[in-house]
Design a protein around this motif. Structure first.
Motif, PDB file in Angstrom:
ATOM      1  N   ILE A 145       1.115  35.424   4.720  1.00  9.33           N
ATOM      2  CA  ILE A 145       1.804  35.536   5.985  1.00  9.33           C
ATOM      3  C   ILE A 145       2.044  37.252   6.113  1.00  9.33           C
ATOM      4  N   GLN A 146       2.365  38.012   5.015  1.00  9.75           N
ATOM      5  CA  GLN A 146       2.443  39.483   5.202  1.00  9.75           C
ATOM      6  C   GLN A 146       1.068  40.012   5.566  1.00  9.75           C
ATOM      7  N   THR A 147       0.036  39.567   5.004  1.00  8.87           N
ATOM      8  CA  THR A 147      -1.396  39.979   5.100  1.00  8.87           C
ATOM      9  C   THR A 147      -1.885  39.468   6.569  1.00  8.87           C
ATOM     10  N   GLY A 148      -1.360  38.458   7.064  1.00  5.54           N
ATOM     11  CA  GLY A 148      -1.919  38.166   8.366  1.00  5.54           C
ATOM     12  C   GLY A 148      -2.658  36.765   8.346  1.00  5.54           C
ATOM     13  N   LYS A 149      -3.134  36.387   6.994  1.00  4.52           N
ATOM     14  CA  LYS A 149      -3.937  35.418   7.146  1.00  4.52           C
ATOM     15  C   LYS A 149      -3.443  33.902   7.747  1.00  4.52           C
ATOM     16  N   ILE A 150      -2.408  34.028   7.427  1.00  4.48           N
ATOM     17  CA  ILE A 150      -1.395  32.782   7.952  1.00  4.48           C
ATOM     18  C   ILE A 150      -0.501  33.409   9.083  1.00  4.48           C
ATOM     19  N   LYS A 151      -0.443  32.896   9.921  1.00  3.12           N
ATOM     20  CA  LYS A 151       0.309  33.439  11.169  1.00  3.12           C
ATOM     21  C   LYS A 151       1.447  32.497  11.293  1.00  3.12           C
ATOM     22  N   ALA A 152       2.756  33.117  11.594  1.00  8.71           N
ATOM     23  CA  ALA A 152       3.906  32.699  11.176  1.00  8.71           C
ATOM     24  C   ALA A 152       4.876  33.302  12.153  1.00  8.71           C
ATOM     25  N   ILE A 153       5.837  32.271  12.743  1.00  5.78           N
ATOM     26  CA  ILE A 153       6.805  32.742  13.420  1.00  5.78           C
ATOM     27  C   ILE A 153       8.173  33.020  12.720  1.00  5.78           C
ATOM     28  N   ARG A 154       8.969  34.093  12.729  1.00  2.49           N
ATOM     29  CA  ARG A 154       9.911  34.510  12.242  1.00  2.49           C
ATOM     30  C   ARG A 154      11.160  33.544  12.764  1.00  2.49           C
ATOM     31  N   ASP A 155      12.100  32.747  12.052  1.00  2.00           N
ATOM     32  CA  ASP A 155      13.185  32.283  12.859  1.00  2.00           C
ATOM     33  C   ASP A 155      14.302  33.269  12.825  1.00  2.00           C
ATOM     34  N   LYS A 156      14.841  33.472  14.185  1.00  2.00           N
ATOM     35  CA  LYS A 156      15.734  34.499  14.579  1.00  2.00           C
ATOM     36  C   LYS A 156      17.105  34.129  13.823  1.00  2.00           C
ATOM     37  N   SER A 158      17.749  32.019  10.783  1.00  2.00           N
ATOM     38  CA  SER A 158      17.884  32.183   9.236  1.00  2.00           C
ATOM     39  C   SER A 158      16.957  33.407   8.963  1.00  2.00           C
ATOM     40  N   GLY A 159      16.077  33.925   9.584  1.00  2.00           N
ATOM     41  CA  GLY A 159      15.105  34.870   9.191  1.00  2.00           C
ATOM     42  C   GLY A 159      13.951  34.452   8.489  1.00  2.00           C
ATOM     43  N   GLU A 160      14.028  33.056   8.129  1.00  5.62           N
ATOM     44  CA  GLU A 160      12.824  32.429   7.341  1.00  5.62           C
ATOM     45  C   GLU A 160      11.393  32.310   8.351  1.00  5.62           C
ATOM     46  N   HIS A 161      10.404  32.377   7.912  1.00  6.48           N
ATOM     47  CA  HIS A 161       9.140  32.036   8.510  1.00  6.48           C
ATOM     48  C   HIS A 161       8.837  30.504   8.886  1.00  6.48           C
ATOM     49  N   ARG A 162       8.292  30.430   9.633  1.00  5.50           N
ATOM     50  CA  ARG A 162       8.178  28.882  10.389  1.00  5.50           C
ATOM     51  C   ARG A 162       6.691  28.946  10.621  1.00  5.50           C
ATOM     52  N   ILE A 163       5.924  27.996  10.301  1.00  9.89           N
ATOM     53  CA  ILE A 163       4.560  27.916  10.344  1.00  9.89           C
ATOM     54  C   ILE A 163       3.908  26.439  10.764  1.00  9.89           C
ATOM     55  N   THR A 164       3.344  26.617  12.073  1.00  7.52           N
ATOM     56  CA  THR A 164       3.049  25.224  12.525  1.00  7.52           C
ATOM     57  C   THR A 164       1.867  24.501  12.180  1.00  7.52           C
ATOM     58  N   ALA A 165       1.559  23.305  12.502  1.00  4.18           N
ATOM     59  CA  ALA A 165       0.303  22.632  11.841  1.00  4.18           C
ATOM     60  C   ALA A 165      -0.806  23.279  12.517  1.00  4.18           C
ATOM     61  N   ARG A 166      -0.641  23.876  13.615  1.00  2.00           N
ATOM     62  CA  ARG A 166      -1.877  24.430  14.145  1.00  2.00           C
ATOM     63  C   ARG A 166      -2.199  25.667  13.536  1.00  2.00           C
ATOM     64  N   GLN A 167      -1.267  26.529  12.912  1.00  2.00           N
ATOM     65  CA  GLN A 167      -1.591  27.456  12.414  1.00  2.00           C
ATOM     66  C   GLN A 167      -1.903  27.371  10.737  1.00  2.00           C
ATOM     67  N   CYS A 168      -1.476  26.341  10.363  1.00  2.00           N
ATOM     68  CA  CYS A 168      -1.944  25.854   9.112  1.00  2.00           C
ATOM     69  C   CYS A 168      -3.681  25.687   9.129  1.00  2.00           C
ATOM     70  N   LYS A 169      -3.914  24.851  10.266  1.00  2.00           N
ATOM     71  CA  LYS A 169      -5.295  24.493  10.601  1.00  2.00           C
ATOM     72  C   LYS A 169      -6.162  25.545  10.593  1.00  2.00           C
ATOM     73  N   GLU A 170      -5.715  26.408  11.504  1.00  3.32           N
ATOM     74  CA  GLU A 170      -6.486  27.793  11.750  1.00  3.32           C
ATOM     75  C   GLU A 170      -6.673  28.542  10.144  1.00  3.32           C
ATOM     76  N   PHE A 171      -5.705  28.744   9.628  1.00  2.00           N
ATOM     77  CA  PHE A 171      -5.632  29.067   8.170  1.00  2.00           C
ATOM     78  C   PHE A 171      -6.737  28.439   7.172  1.00  2.00           C
ATOM     79  N   ILE A 172      -6.611  27.215   7.215  1.00  2.00           N
ATOM     80  CA  ILE A 172      -7.695  26.183   6.466  1.00  2.00           C
ATOM     81  C   ILE A 172      -9.135  26.422   6.887  1.00  2.00           C
ATOM     82  N   VAL A 173      -9.398  26.411   8.094  1.00  2.00           N
ATOM     83  CA  VAL A 173     -10.673  26.652   8.706  1.00  2.00           C
ATOM     84  C   VAL A 173     -11.385  28.016   8.320  1.00  2.00           C
ATOM     85  N   HIS A 174     -10.478  29.153   8.578  1.00  2.00           N
ATOM     86  CA  HIS A 174     -10.867  30.242   8.269  1.00  2.00           C
ATOM     87  C   HIS A 174     -10.835  30.793   6.799  1.00  2.00           C
TER      88      HIS A 174
END
Length: 198
Positions: A145-156, A158-174
């Motif tokens: 996530i920090q390197t930008g390979k997995i795109k994530a949204i930070r929850d305002k 909790s401060g936790e990263h949230r990753i959607t299935a679409r973002q997971c798919k993009e990471f897996i494909v690339h």
């Protein structure tokens, strides 16, 4: 050993006794096990197994009792990403009854199907929930996530990263080359790639 029509084996009571002893749980994997019985009776392992099935000692397709305990299932789930022989050794080391590699593979497949049916993904993950699905550690997910390979949204909140299935798919494909196939949850992977989880 007597032979009947079509060269079939005629079993006598003392032959059945040898097979019953060989399939006793305390003799599995010892020098009094199924291999020993086959050698003593001058028969193939398949013939001994088929007779054990006929006697009701075991179930067809299994060289041993197919009932798995909750503790064994938990150990299988925890070690599912490891090679089958390693899982077998882990079962033995934990004091569980020894099982064949084929039986372990069948049970793992069954557990993965059950886990898939039980899963109620909303399609949104945090690093901890995504890690076992991708076969990576949570800290490695955070690095990606920090390197930008997995795109994530930070929850305002909790401060936790949230990753959607679409973002997971993009990471897996690339970045599929950075994943290890046998560590992935294959059913989840198929669901993500086909769009069943959105």
């Amino acid at each position: 050993m007597k032979r009947g029509p079509r060269n079939s084996v005629i079993f006598e009571p003392h032959h059945d006794a040898v097979i019953r002893v060989a399939y006793a749980p305390e003799n599995y994997g010892t020098n009094r096990g199924v291999s020993h019985a086959a050698k003593v009776l001058s028969l193939s392992l398949d013939t001994v197994h088929n007779r054990a099935v006929a006697l009701g000692i075991c179930v067809p397709g299994y060289k041993e009792n197919p009932n798995w305990t909750d503790a064994e299932n938990a150990l299988l789930i925890d070690n599912a990403h490891k090679p089958l022989q390693t899982i077998r050794c882990a079962l033995i080391a934990a004091g569980h009854r020894t099982t064949s590699v084929a039986a372990i593979q069948r049970q793992l497949r069954q557990l993965q199907i059950s886990q898939r049916q039980e899963r109620t993904d909303a399609g949104i993950y945090n690093p901890e929930t995504l890690a076992p699905l991708l076969g990576l550690s949570a800290s490695r997910i955070r690095q990606l996530i920090q390197t930008g390979k997995i795109k994530a949204i930070r929850d305002k909140q909790s401060g936790e990263h949230r990753i959607t299935a679409r973002q997971c798919k993009e990471f897996i494909v690339h970045y599929r080359q950075s994943l290890v196939a046998h560590k992935l949850d294959m059913y989840w992977l198929v669901d993500v790639l086909t769009g069943a989880i959105k």
